[in-house]
Design a protein around this motif. Structure first.
Motif, short mmCIF file in Angstrom:
data_model
loop_
_atom_site.label_atom_id
_atom_site.label_comp_id
_atom_site.label_asym_id
_atom_site.label_seq_id
_atom_site.Cartn_x
_atom_site.Cartn_y
_atom_site.Cartn_z
N ARG A 17 -25.88 -17.58 21.81
CA ARG A 17 -24.49 -18.01 23.39
C ARG A 17 -25.78 -17.45 24.38
NH1 ARG A 17 -21.80 -17.05 18.79
NH2 ARG A 17 -19.76 -17.12 19.23
N LYS A 18 -26.84 -17.15 24.62
CA LYS A 18 -28.04 -17.04 25.57
C LYS A 18 -28.10 -18.14 25.42
CE LYS A 18 -29.49 -13.14 25.83
NZ LYS A 18 -30.49 -12.02 25.61
N GLY A 47 -19.29 -13.77 15.18
CA GLY A 47 -19.94 -14.74 15.99
C GLY A 47 -20.34 -16.13 15.39
N SER A 73 -26.34 -14.82 16.32
CA SER A 73 -25.03 -15.70 17.70
C SER A 73 -25.56 -15.05 18.75
CB SER A 73 -23.67 -14.51 17.04
OG SER A 73 -23.37 -14.79 15.59
N GLU A 74 -25.98 -13.49 19.85
CA GLU A 74 -26.16 -13.61 20.86
C GLU A 74 -27.40 -14.39 21.58
OE1 GLU A 74 -27.95 -9.60 23.45
OE2 GLU A 74 -27.54 -9.82 21.14
N ARG A 108 -23.10 -24.86 23.19
CA ARG A 108 -24.25 -24.33 22.84
C ARG A 108 -24.51 -25.10 20.79
NH1 ARG A 108 -22.77 -20.98 18.56
NH2 ARG A 108 -20.64 -20.69 18.79
#
Length: 358
Positions: free
Chosen positions: A355-356, A49, A351-352, A18
């Motif tokens: 990752r997505k 994260g 951070s989310e 990522r």
């Protein structure tokens, strides 16, 4: 993939799981409550994260100023520093701003031909020595949890930029280059030799990437000045670093639009803290179009936007950046620094999102 592997792969064009997310916590960190800072920046970033990219945390050399006495005098919110040598004295003024909780250089010390000769004497009498042990211990302790990027250069920037920022200011330097260029350039040559010594020492370390806080911007330097005085030193550093199989990171947080054609021709591997307006004047997309493929880009989230945006606006911004830089050499970051008061939830949201993202 570990944080270190992710960052190094991203900036060298190798596969990543990522896009790395490596916030720059300068100014933000210092204003956090002591209990939050107790864990240290590395653990703080890991907890949110992020991928710790630790810019300029170490100098791998120490410098000693010889045959020069520094006298400091404080009056209220002003400090006057005088550098006293047998060939002359230089005096600078620094002023404290309660609003910014920072000291600012408000009076430069070098203006005349005699001042440059005094500065040259000061530089000739600076001794550079190796200082690797603390870094090597920190490097081993960090392992693959992040990437330390030590700074090079006597003032963590090129000699010319240190004249701009620390010693002269743009206006006085321009006049000096018109009135007595040989004197300025003789002083620069000595400063560059001290810089060269810091690079010679630093490349002996375990560090994989080296940083210089150039703060490049056409608000204080022209493209012609960059080409004549700044780029040659950057290129020399790049060749020395590349000879050891390591990378050079150029911190450039200002107005870059008209410097990009010149930066594109230098020996750097990474351009860091690229910022859209109002801090900078170029988008990440435009920057990507103007740089060759082998130069990685770090940045994208403008600091005042990061402070003032809604969560929805931040999500849109990050998504656009990730889509634009997909498949390229890119590390997502807030550009340059982070204003105090940015909500922690914003870091978690970024951070989310990384990752997505697919």
């Amino acid at each position: 993939m570990t944080a270190k592997e992710r960052i190094l792969n991203a900036v060298t064009g190798k596969p990543v799981d990522r896009v790395p997310w490596s916030p720059f916590l300068a100014y933000y960190w210092e204003h956090l409550p002591e209990e939050e800072r107790a864990c240290g920046q590395i653990e703080y970033m890991k907890k949110m994260g992020a991928d710790p990219l630790l810019r300029g945390f170490h100098l791998l050399y120490r410098s000693e100023r010889r045959n020069c006495e520094v006298l400091s005098k404080r009056a209220g919110n002003t400090i006057t520093n005088t550098f006293v040598t047998k060939v002359g004295s230089l005096t600078e003024v620094r002023t404290y701003s309660p609003e910014a909780d920072s000291w600012f250089l408000t009076g430069h010390s070098v203006r005349t031909e005699e001042d440059f000769r005094t500065l040259q004497y000061i530089m000739e009498n600076i001794v550079i020595e190796e200082n690797l042990r603390d870094f090597e211990n920190a490097f081993r302790h960090l392992g693959n949890d992040g990437l330390y990027v030590p700074s090079i250069g006597l003032h963590s920037k090129t000699a010319f930029q240190s004249l701009v920022e620390q010693w002269c200011g743009t206006e006085a330097l321009v006049y000096a280059l018109c009135d007595f260029p040989d004197v300025v350039e003789e002083c620069l040559a000595v400063m560059q030799e001290r810089d060269r010594e810091t690079v010679r020492i630093s490349v002996q370390s375990s560090a994989e990437v080296f940083n210089f806080f150039e703060d490049s911007s056409t608000t204080n330097i022209s493209p012609a000045m960059f080409e004549q005085y700044t780029a040659p030193e950057i290129n020399e550093w790049g060749r020395m670093i590349h000879a050891e199989g390591k990378l050079l990171l150029h911190h450039a947080c200002g107005h870059l639009k008209d410097l990009l054609p010149k930066i594109a021709e230098t020996e750097i591997d990474i351009l860091e803290s690229v910022s859209p307006p109002p801090t900078g004047n170029v988008s990440i997309a435009e920057c990507g179009r103007k740089l060759p493929e082998h130069i990685a880009i770090i940045g994208g989230i403008e600091p005042t936007f990061f402070r003032n945006c809604t969560m929805e606006e931040l999500e849109q911004c990050v998504t656009e950046l990730l889509n634009d830089r997909k498949g390229s050499r890119y590390v997502l970051a807030n550009s340059d620094s982070c204003p105090p008061g940015v909500e922690y939830e914003k870091f978690l949201l970024v951070s989310e999102l990384v990752r997505k993202f697919r």
